[in-house]
Design an enzyme around this catalytic site. Structure first.
Site, PDB file in Angstrom:
ATOM      1  N   LYS A 179       0.856  -1.196   0.000  1.00  0.00           N
ATOM      2  CA  LYS A 179       0.000   0.000   0.000  1.00  0.00           C
ATOM      3  C   LYS A 179       0.892   1.247   0.000  1.00  0.00           C
ATOM      4  O   LYS A 179       2.043   1.212   0.436  1.00  0.00           O
ATOM      5  CB  LYS A 179      -0.956   0.015   1.186  1.00  0.00           C
ATOM      6  CG  LYS A 179      -0.284   0.048   2.565  1.00  0.00           C
ATOM      7  CD  LYS A 179      -0.154   1.432   3.162  1.00  0.00           C
ATOM      8  CE  LYS A 179       0.687   1.375   4.427  1.00  0.00           C
ATOM      9  NZ  LYS A 179       1.240   2.563   4.918  1.00  0.00           N
ATOM     10  N   ASP A 209      -2.008  -0.539   9.945  1.00  0.00           N
ATOM     11  CA  ASP A 209      -2.183  -0.587   8.491  1.00  0.00           C
ATOM     12  C   ASP A 209      -2.920  -1.841   8.023  1.00  0.00           C
ATOM     13  O   ASP A 209      -3.239  -1.966   6.845  1.00  0.00           O
ATOM     14  CB  ASP A 209      -0.812  -0.533   7.801  1.00  0.00           C
ATOM     15  CG  ASP A 209      -0.188   0.851   7.892  1.00  0.00           C
ATOM     16  OD1 ASP A 209      -0.938   1.839   7.996  1.00  0.00           O
ATOM     17  OD2 ASP A 209       1.056   0.940   7.843  1.00  0.00           O
TER      18      ASP A 209
HETATM   19  O1  C5P Z   1       0.142  -0.097  14.636  1.00  0.00           O
HETATM   20  P1  C5P Z   1       1.546   0.042  14.245  1.00  0.00           P
HETATM   21  O2  C5P Z   1       2.388  -1.131  14.665  1.00  0.00           O
HETATM   22  O3  C5P Z   1       1.743   0.405  12.821  1.00  0.00           O
HETATM   23  O4  C5P Z   1       2.080   1.298  15.052  1.00  0.00           O
HETATM   24  C1  C5P Z   1       3.387   1.449  15.511  1.00  0.00           C
HETATM   25  C2  C5P Z   1       3.414   2.562  16.520  1.00  0.00           C
HETATM   26  O5  C5P Z   1       3.179   3.816  15.884  1.00  0.00           O
HETATM   27  C3  C5P Z   1       2.374   2.477  17.625  1.00  0.00           C
HETATM   28  O6  C5P Z   1       2.820   1.726  18.706  1.00  0.00           O
HETATM   29  C4  C5P Z   1       2.186   3.933  18.009  1.00  0.00           C
HETATM   30  O7  C5P Z   1       3.249   4.334  18.864  1.00  0.00           O
HETATM   31  C5  C5P Z   1       2.391   4.656  16.689  1.00  0.00           C
HETATM   32  N1  C5P Z   1       1.108   4.963  16.017  1.00  0.00           N
HETATM   33  C6  C5P Z   1       0.352   6.015  16.453  1.00  0.00           C
HETATM   34  N2  C5P Z   1      -0.837   6.299  15.832  1.00  0.00           N
HETATM   35  C7  C5P Z   1      -1.248   5.576  14.780  1.00  0.00           C
HETATM   36  C8  C5P Z   1      -0.475   4.503  14.305  1.00  0.00           C
HETATM   37  C9  C5P Z   1       0.702   4.208  14.942  1.00  0.00           C
HETATM   38  O8  C5P Z   1       0.716   6.706  17.406  1.00  0.00           O
HETATM   39  N3  C5P Z   1      -2.400   5.885  14.180  1.00  0.00           N
END
Ligand code: C5P
Length: 259
Positions: free
Chosen positions: A24, A135
């Site tokens: 993506k 994602d």
């Molecule tokens: O969900 P993912 O593993 O992609 O997110 C990694 C980190 O990025 C999360 O632990 C969080 O600290 C941050 N994040 C966030 N807000 C989002 C997506 C991710 O703060 N919408």
């Protein structure tokens, strides 16, 4: 037999299948707020690309193995989002990933693989998908969408036919570090389409060097994909940007895809 409470009975049957797991691209991203738990609320446009991993599922087996041009560095333990998707769906299977999606650039390779497992398991629950990674819900829906919440609110949009040239520099930019820096910088908004760009540049200043090289070669400034490290420009610009391969970048021309 009824499984003991608190246990999900693992499903081990079914046929061997090969699934497609498409990358993506985050075309634009506004940060609209911060939740009490620190997660950031987004308003983003994402599209599926025609670059995809192959996910080979073998029910009854176990373990994750990898091959393909971008297999190096892909975790094969419980950190792999595929392992988390299997646990979340109560499935047991061996999974072989043929990695065609460059890693570490924010192109959603791990999320796409996990979404493929959810699809295979018949799971369409976007909240469960978001519990695996922000994602994953978009990757489960695919196409083109407006993505809000922390990623779990996916509103499909009319597909568009677009091509992009992606430059994935040999840098790792940590997504949590970029969101943390966005907070520390007081929540900057960007002039361009991606609010995370100023924070990502602050976390990894070498991104600016890559941006400037791309601007010089392509004749226009690129946009950072989400928290990076991928920069992209619209159109098929492989000829212009090919010299960056000698500097260690992955340069890929990709078009929008369907899933
Ligand atoms: O969900 P993912 O593993 O992609 O997110 C990694 C980190 O990025 C999360 O632990 C969080 O600290 C941050 N994040 C966030 N807000 C989002 C997506 C991710 O703060 N919408």
């Amino acid at each position: 037999m009824v499984p003991p409470r608190g246990h999900v009975r693992a499903v081990t049957d079914g046929a061997r299948v090969t699934l497609r797991a498409a990358a993506k691209l985050t075309l634009s991203l506004r940060v609209t707020g911060v939740r009490d738990d620190g997660y950031h609320l987004l308003d983003a446009e994402m599209v599926t690309l025609d670059v995809a991993d192959e996910v080979r599922v073998e029910p009854g087996a176990s373990g994750i193995t990898t091959s393909g041009p971008f297999a190096a560095g892909v975790p094969t333990g419980p950190d792999n989002l595929v392992a988390r998707a299997l646990v979340a769906t109560g499935r047991l299977a061996g999974v072989h990933l043929v990695k065609h999606i460059p890693g570490g650039g924010g192109l959603g390779g791990g999320s796409a693989d996990a979404a493929a497992i959810l699809r295979w398991a018949g799971v369409r629950d976007l909240a469960l998908a978001a519990s695996i990674g922000s994602d994953v819900p978009f990757c489960l829906v695919g196409g083109r969408a407006r993505v809000r919440g922390i990623g779990e609110d996916v509103e499909p949009l009319e597909p568009v036919e677009l091509a992009f040239t992606l430059v994935v520099p040999p840098l790792a930019v940590s997504t949590p570090a970029v969101y943390r820096r966005w907070d520390e910088l007081g929540g900057p908004t960007a002039d361009g389409p991606n609010d995370l760009e100023p924070a990502a540049l602050d976390v990894e200043p070498r991104l600016a060097g890559w941006r400037d090289r791309i601007t010089a070669l392509a004749g226009r400034s690129p946009v950072l994909a989400g928290s990076g490290a991928t920069w992209f420009v619209p159109g098929r610009r492989d000829d212009a940007l090919a010299p960056l391969r000698a500097e260690g970048a992955v340069v890929v021309v990709a078009a929008t895809g369907t899933d």
